[in-house]
Design an enzyme around this catalytic site. Structure first.
Site: not given
Ligand code: PNS
Length: 151
Positions: A17, A41, A90, A127
């Site tokens: 990150h 979650k 990644r 993570s």
């Molecule tokens: O660190 P992570 O858990 O991989 O992060 C995931 C994250 C928070 C970046 C991802 O879940 C996200 O962008 N969520 C936003 C949800 C959203 O706006 N969804 C609408 C589009 S389908």
């Protein structure tokens, strides 16, 4: 002012990150690190702990803001007038989901997504991997110390 949001669970923040955040800091005037509040979650660290860890490991950057959000990311972007999302990729396996998400976000609110390829030295990190390493190495004190031990 060019602003970008770097969203994630950051449970906890990793050097992967940090790599993306550092590079985004050179491209944008302000980088908002937005920690997702996800009630459904289970997480290792609370949102406040995650924010504290992020603040501790990003003190060297002057153009960073740390925040949290829940709901749709595009709503957060609209409310905070942030036109762009930055995400790290990644591997190809990340791409399908991220492409779909970026297209939805573009369609919904015209929010652009900028993908950065993760530095090869961090490409295996997530993570959850880092959590394992942390649990092995950390001395069990303040969660604020955990990131110092995360690869
Ligand atoms: O660190 P992570 O858990 O991989 O992060 C995931 C994250 C928070 C970046 C991802 O879940 C996200 O962008 N969520 C936003 C949800 C959203 O706006 N969804 C609408 C589009 S389908």
């Amino acid at each position: 002012m060019r602003r970008v949001v770097c969203p994630g669970s950051f449970d906890p923040i990793t050097n992967g990150h940090l790599d993306i955040i550092a590079r985004a800091c050179t491209l944008f005037d302000e980088v908002v690190i937005a920690v997702l509040v996800n009630q459904t979650k289970s997480s290792l660290f609370t949102v406040d702990e995650r924010i504290e860890m992020i603040k501790q490991v990003t003190t060297r950057y002057t153009n960073i803001k740390v925040d949290s959000w829940s709901g749709l990311l595009v709503d957060y972007c609209r409310t905070n007038k942030i036109p762009t999302i930055v995400k790290g990729l990644r591997a190809v396996s990340d791409f399908d989901y991220e492409l779909q998400m970026s297209q939805v976000n573009l369609q919904l609110q015209g929010v652009e997504t900028l993908f950065m390829s993760t530095a090869p030295s961090h490409s295996f990190l997530s993570s959850s991997v880092s959590v394992i390493l942390c649990l092995i190495r950390v001395d069990g004190n303040s969660p604020g110390t955990v990131t110092e031990y995360c690869l």
